[in-house]
Design a protein around this motif. Sequence first.
Motif, PDB file in Angstrom:
ATOM      1  N   SER A   1       6.052  27.230  45.713  1.00  0.00           N
ATOM      2  CA  SER A   1       6.335  26.649  47.028  1.00  0.00           C
ATOM      3  C   SER A   1       5.820  25.214  47.100  1.00  0.00           C
ATOM      4  O   SER A   1       6.455  24.362  47.714  1.00  0.00           O
ATOM      5  N   VAL A   2       4.686  24.926  46.461  1.00  0.00           N
ATOM      6  CA  VAL A   2       4.152  23.567  46.435  1.00  0.00           C
ATOM      7  C   VAL A   2       5.059  22.663  45.604  1.00  0.00           C
ATOM      8  O   VAL A   2       5.294  21.516  45.966  1.00  0.00           O
ATOM      9  N   LEU A   3       5.603  23.190  44.519  1.00  0.00           N
ATOM     10  CA  LEU A   3       6.495  22.406  43.671  1.00  0.00           C
ATOM     11  C   LEU A   3       7.694  21.904  44.473  1.00  0.00           C
ATOM     12  O   LEU A   3       8.069  20.737  44.372  1.00  0.00           O
ATOM     13  N   LYS A   4       8.262  22.771  45.290  1.00  0.00           N
ATOM     14  CA  LYS A   4       9.431  22.369  46.083  1.00  0.00           C
ATOM     15  C   LYS A   4       9.094  21.286  47.100  1.00  0.00           C
ATOM     16  O   LYS A   4       9.967  20.534  47.520  1.00  0.00           O
ATOM     17  N   LEU A   5       7.825  21.184  47.493  1.00  0.00           N
ATOM     18  CA  LEU A   5       7.391  20.178  48.465  1.00  0.00           C
ATOM     19  C   LEU A   5       6.978  18.858  47.816  1.00  0.00           C
ATOM     20  O   LEU A   5       6.719  17.884  48.505  1.00  0.00           O
ATOM     21  N   THR A   6       6.941  18.832  46.501  1.00  0.00           N
ATOM     22  CA  THR A   6       6.519  17.640  45.773  1.00  0.00           C
ATOM     23  C   THR A   6       7.539  16.524  45.971  1.00  0.00           C
ATOM     24  O   THR A   6       8.751  16.753  45.840  1.00  0.00           O
TER      25      THR A   6
ATOM     26  N   SER B   1       8.523  35.018  41.807  1.00  0.00           N
ATOM     27  CA  SER B   1       8.077  33.701  42.267  1.00  0.00           C
ATOM     28  C   SER B   1       9.259  32.794  42.584  1.00  0.00           C
ATOM     29  O   SER B   1       9.252  32.089  43.595  1.00  0.00           O
TER      30      SER B   1
ATOM     31  N   VAL C   1      10.849  31.572  46.749  1.00  0.00           N
ATOM     32  CA  VAL C   1      11.062  30.210  47.263  1.00  0.00           C
ATOM     33  C   VAL C   1      12.536  29.804  47.182  1.00  0.00           C
ATOM     34  O   VAL C   1      12.870  28.624  47.239  1.00  0.00           O
TER      35      VAL C   1
END
Length: 178
Positions: A2-7, A36, A40
């Motif tokens: 989920s953090v990767l998609k917000l990068t 995983s 997302v």
Amino acid sequence: MSVLKLTPGFANVESLLIMRDAERNAEGAIKQISASLGKVNLPVPEGPGVWVSQGGKLKVGYLLFPDCNNIAKEGTLEDLCLSILKQSDYIKVLEEIRRFLVLLKQNCQREFSHEFKTRLHTYFSVTDKFVGMKIGEAAEAQAFDWNHDKLSFFKSFLLAAQCVNQKNNVMIARPVGD
């Protein structure tokens, strides 16, 4: 994930390759990766060694160490590294290391919770050129045979990211030369 998609810049990513150790449970690793990705809303490949895309430009694939191909097998990056060592006598040295670790277990009641790491780093330690090195440092020092057959699927899988079949949005890599 989920953090990767917000990068920042993630919207510009064209290919996402996930690589991880299968450890002692290859099927569990597959389930964890699939869950995983699904959580997302990213495309979920059918299995290792398959690229998939769902309407967008993002292609997603994953590989599991030690073999980095389309067959899931228990193991780690260190297991792969041990199988592609460059020095000609590495098999003999690894056999001696295996015997040494058995003796330590029997005679000194030593347990190695990460035996795969112990074998590789013991190899580095008894090889003057690689003593004290981490995997990346040993790679730079040419410890590994980058033309080894075990890496052909991995290489072709990376190249396949460039040409995912637009008709059904799936590309299965084949070893180089097939």
